[in-house]
Design a protein around this motif. Structure first.
Motif, PDB file in Angstrom:
ATOM      1  N   THR A   1       0.866  -1.178   0.000  1.00 30.83           N
ATOM      2  CA  THR A   1       0.000   0.000   0.000  1.00 30.83           C
ATOM      3  C   THR A   1       0.907   1.234   0.000  1.00 30.83           C
ATOM      4  O   THR A   1       2.118   1.132   0.209  1.00 30.83           O
ATOM      5  CB  THR A   1      -0.919   0.042   1.225  1.00 30.83           C
ATOM      6  N   GLY A   2       0.300   2.393  -0.193  1.00 32.91           N
ATOM      7  CA  GLY A   2       1.088   3.618  -0.153  1.00 32.91           C
ATOM      8  C   GLY A   2       1.821   3.885  -1.450  1.00 32.91           C
ATOM      9  O   GLY A   2       1.339   3.564  -2.539  1.00 32.91           O
ATOM     10  N   THR A   3       3.042   4.448  -1.336  1.00 36.45           N
ATOM     11  CA  THR A   3       3.810   4.897  -2.490  1.00 36.45           C
ATOM     12  C   THR A   3       5.237   4.362  -2.428  1.00 36.45           C
ATOM     13  O   THR A   3       5.866   4.381  -1.370  1.00 36.45           O
ATOM     14  CB  THR A   3       3.858   6.436  -2.540  1.00 36.45           C
TER      15      THR A   3
ATOM     16  N   ALA B   1       7.855   0.286  -0.352  1.00 34.04           N
ATOM     17  CA  ALA B   1       6.527   0.456   0.246  1.00 34.04           C
ATOM     18  C   ALA B   1       6.257  -0.678   1.219  1.00 34.04           C
ATOM     19  O   ALA B   1       6.851  -1.754   1.133  1.00 34.04           O
ATOM     20  CB  ALA B   1       5.462   0.461  -0.849  1.00 34.04           C
TER      21      ALA B   1
END
Length: 390
Positions: free
Chosen positions: A286-288, A320
């Motif tokens: 998840t995220g970047t 990430a």
């Protein structure tokens, strides 16, 4: 009958003039050589490969003068493998470029089709890979597309005229998804300056659902980035669930006599990981995930028939989901001898060292662009090649 003959006599010169103001040109490049790879999947490898220093290709270029400074243009560029005669870019007939449009000295040009993005047009051309190093000298996995591994389909492109050395432009690709105008869209904008000894370029590139719209567009069917460019690239193949892919890049070059020094920088982001409608997410990221890349290169022309080059590139990845990211150090050297304006023999060497954790969550291995990744943290290749332009 007499009236008909008179009419034909009058319009015949007009047809001749129109034909004289139109042209179709055939051009191309054939590049082939032998590679000695120190570690390809755990073993030493000798191989013949096509299109390393410059992609092997043939081009049909056409132009018609419409009057008043306006011209119609078309460009069809096929990539092929000279080793076995097969078509490149996943079997696309004109997989490198295919577009048609209008151009004006006063207002610039508008073209539609499969085209290069602004990152390629304004930034990539100033880097070592585009100037003398070829695709094995590209940044790891060509993660910022400086070396043009990926084109933009379904695109509308504007290129300005040149204003005292300054040009600018942009590309927009329609995603074509009913009910969602932004899905699969790609856009880029950029500008460049060339004046005297100084050249500069800057650009931004963004692709939504990049696994399908951008990385997978080098074939007749959608592919993931791990296979779209012909080999597995652990540098970023684990980030294919990104909702968007963004590159900010800049490059500059300065020439003094026969010497040219260039520098480039890119920031690459795989954002909003976890969009499984875009691509697989086996690591549940998840995220970047982010990469920063910096290159410095030197080119020297000791004589008109010689070119020498050297470059160093560093890629710093921030992973990430707790993945600390990978780092890649890469160096390149070349010597090229021009037998004529069209025929060149060359030697090219690339060495890469990796550390940290790559996009697949495993210890990073060296992965020179478009070669089979190493089984260890280092990989080197020496290539002896031959290139002919026609």
């Amino acid at each position: 009958m007499k009236k008909t003959l008179c009419a034909l006599a009058l319009i015949a010169p007009l047809y001749h003039v129109a034909y004289a103001q139109s042209s179709v040109t055939l051009a191309g490049i054939i590049d082939v050589g032998i590679n000695d790879v120190t570690n390809a999947g755990g073993a030493h490898q000798y191989m013949m490969s096509s299109g390393v220093n410059n992609g092997s290709r043939f081009i049909f270029r056409g132009i018609e003068d419409l009057g008043g400074g306006l011209k119609s243009i078309f460009f069809l560029e096929n990539g092929f493998n000279v080793n076995n005669g097969t078509i490149g870019q996943g079997g696309l007939l004109f997989g490198r470029q295919a577009y048609v449009g209008l151009t004006s000295d006063r207002f610039g040009s508008v073209t539609l089709g499969r085209q290069y993005d602004s990152m390629v047009d304004y930034v990539g051309q100033l880097t070592a890979a585009d100037n003398w190093g070829g695709y094995i000298s590209a940044h790891p996995g060509d993660l910022d597309n400086f070396n043009n591994s990926y084109r933009t389909n379904n695109s509308i492109k504007y290129t300005s005229p040149t204003f005292s050395g300054l040009t600018f432009g942009g590309v927009y690709s329609l995603g074509g998804v009913a009910g969602d105008a932004t899905r699969n869209q790609v856009w880029s904008i950029g500008g460049g300056y060339a004046g005297g000894p100084f050249n500069f370029g800057v650009a931004v590139l963004n692709a939504r659902n990049p696994n399908l719209s951008f990385f997978g567009n080098n074939s007749q069917t959608p592919l993931t980035a791990s296979t779209a460019n012909g080999t597995v690239t652990p540098v970023y193949s684990g980030f294919m669930s990104a909702h968007s892919y963004t590159v900010i890049g800049a490059a500059a070059a300065y020439t003094i006599g026969g010497s040219t020094v260039s520098v480039s920088y890119s920031n690459v982001r795989f954002s909003d990981l976890g969009d499984t409608s875009s691509g697989p997410n086996p690591s549940h990221y998840t995220g970047t995930a982010m990469f920063n890349n910096a290159e410095i290169a030197y080119r020297f022309r000791p004589a008109p028939d010689w070119l020498l080059g050297a470059a160093y590139d560093f890629t710093d990845g921030n992973g990430a989901g707790g993945n600390g990211g990978a780092r890649y150090h890469q160096g390149e050297l070349t010597a090229q001898y021009f037998l004529s304006k069209r025929t060149t023999v060359y030697v090219l060497g690339v060495y890469q060292r990796a550390s940290g954790t790559d996009s697949t969550g495993k210890p990073a291995v060296a992965a020179i662009n478009l070669l089979t990744p190493s089984k260890s943290d280092t990989q080197g290749v020496i290539r002896v090649g031959f290139r002919h332009k026609f």
